[in-house]
Scaffold this motif. Structure first.
Motif, PDB file in Angstrom:
ATOM      1  N   PHE A 155      12.592  80.275  77.446  1.00 18.79           N
ATOM      2  CA  PHE A 155      13.883  79.821  77.634  1.00 18.79           C
ATOM      3  C   PHE A 155      13.221  78.408  77.937  1.00 18.79           C
ATOM      4  O   PHE A 155      14.236  77.637  77.163  1.00 18.79           O
ATOM      5  N   TRP A 161      16.743  76.117  76.519  1.00 17.67           N
ATOM      6  CA  TRP A 161      17.635  76.598  77.437  1.00 17.67           C
ATOM      7  C   TRP A 161      17.626  75.490  78.761  1.00 17.67           C
ATOM      8  O   TRP A 161      18.699  74.821  79.189  1.00 17.67           O
ATOM      9  N   LYS A 184      20.124  73.042  86.286  1.00 20.37           N
ATOM     10  CA  LYS A 184      19.179  73.936  85.897  1.00 20.37           C
ATOM     11  C   LYS A 184      17.310  74.277  85.804  1.00 20.37           C
ATOM     12  O   LYS A 184      17.158  74.904  85.508  1.00 20.37           O
TER      13      LYS A 184
END
Length: 318
Positions: A155, A161, A184
């Motif tokens: 990821f 991301w 995040k």
């Protein structure tokens, strides 16, 4: 209830004293001299003796322990050898970050495991039950540090991301849960930490709910025409004390067992602080961090017992 709380607190006192002895003695079992980390290799013996006296390492261990214990009781855990800052300030700052990470992981694990365990118990012996059981075994078996590395590769590196490390875009001093640029950073660490609790809580939920559904009163409820959702609700209420106990234990486990995960994601919690203190032989930070984490675990057990009493009135505390 108040008598029970007071009794539990009294029982916790000898445990806390035993923890202090363990925390103090454990760090001295490792080889090496922490003072050598502060001095160049060619430092004279006079300088070494001066630093040893400054930090009290020249005194007998029982005297060092008593001095450390009397100060720890009033919140003075000493001064860090590396940063020269009060240990209590560094530990409390790191503890808040670890609590946030552990609480998020436990709540996510509880949400997933509660549903999976209930489904497995209701459809006991079916393909759903076997699938959930297999998933719980996988969750318990996967090393969290390996999972963290894999998630970073997928990821953060390949898909780009999510961020790989850190607590926020502006470093580790501030964190705002309600800003995506901050939030995040916590997704991958929480997912990594929640895998083992998911497996443990799923298996506990499946076992507890399945046992309750096999009781005679459940058949009586169904015979009276109660719907399946209402039956499941009654079963969950009776199984909740056991589930809460495991959930509390998993929270305590995450508080003290997240060293590798916090190191992988560069999350400035107690695990990261412990890892840094171990590498630098910062004995005051090691002692203070281990002591605070142990006391948090004792306090967590007390809170879990009180929650069990509140959820299930059949549990009588005298």
């Amino acid at each position: 209830m108040w008598h029970y709380i007071a009794r539990r607190i009294v029982y916790a006192i000898p445990i806390a004293i035993g923890v202090t002895v363990f925390c103090f003695a454990l760090v001295f079992l490792a080889p090496g001299n922490p003072v050598q980390m502060l001095l160049p290799a060619d430092a004279s013996q006079e300088v070494v003796d001066l630093i040893m006296k400054t930090y009290g390492f020249d005194r007998p261990l029982p005297v060092q322990y008593w001095t450390w214990l009397t100060r720890a009781v009033v919140g003075d855990l000493g001064v860090s050898i590396q940063s020269n800052r009060p240990v209590i300030d560094e530990v409390l700052r790191a503890l808040g970050n670890t609590i946030f990470l552990s609480f998020g992981a436990v709540m996510l694990a509880f949400s997933i495991a509660f549903v999976l365990g209930t489904l497995a118990a209701y459809y006991r012996g079916s393909a759903i039950d076997r699938g959930v059981t297999a998933l719980s075994i996988v969750g318990v078996s996967i090393p969290n540090y390996w999972l963290g590395i894999v998630l970073v590769i997928i990821f953060a590196v390949e898909l780009n991301w999510l961020p790989a490390t850190g607590m926020g875009p502006r470093g580790s001093e501030t964190f705002n849960l309600f800003e995506w640029s901050h939030f995040k950073h916590v997704i991958l660490p929480i997912i990594t930490l929640c895998m083992v609790p998911v497996g443990m809580i799923t298996r506990t939920t499946r076992s507890a709910v399945s046992e309750v559904l096999g009781n005679d009163f459940v058949n009586t409820l169904r015979a009276k025409g109660l719907g399946e959702l209402a039956v499941i609700r009654h079963a969950l209420k009776n199984a909740m004390p056991q589930i809460l106990a495991v959930m509390g234990l998993q929270f305590g486990y995450l508080m003290g067992g997240s060293i590798l995960v916090e190191t992988i994601f560069n999350w400035p919690g107690t695990g990261f602080l412990l890892n840094k203190a171990i590498l630098t032989r910062d004995i005051p930070v090691l002692q203070g961090t281990i002591l605070i984490l142990a006391l948090v675990f004792v306090f967590t057990n007390l809170v879990v017992d009180l929650f069990q009493t509140a959820v299930d009135p059949r549990i009588k505390r005298s």
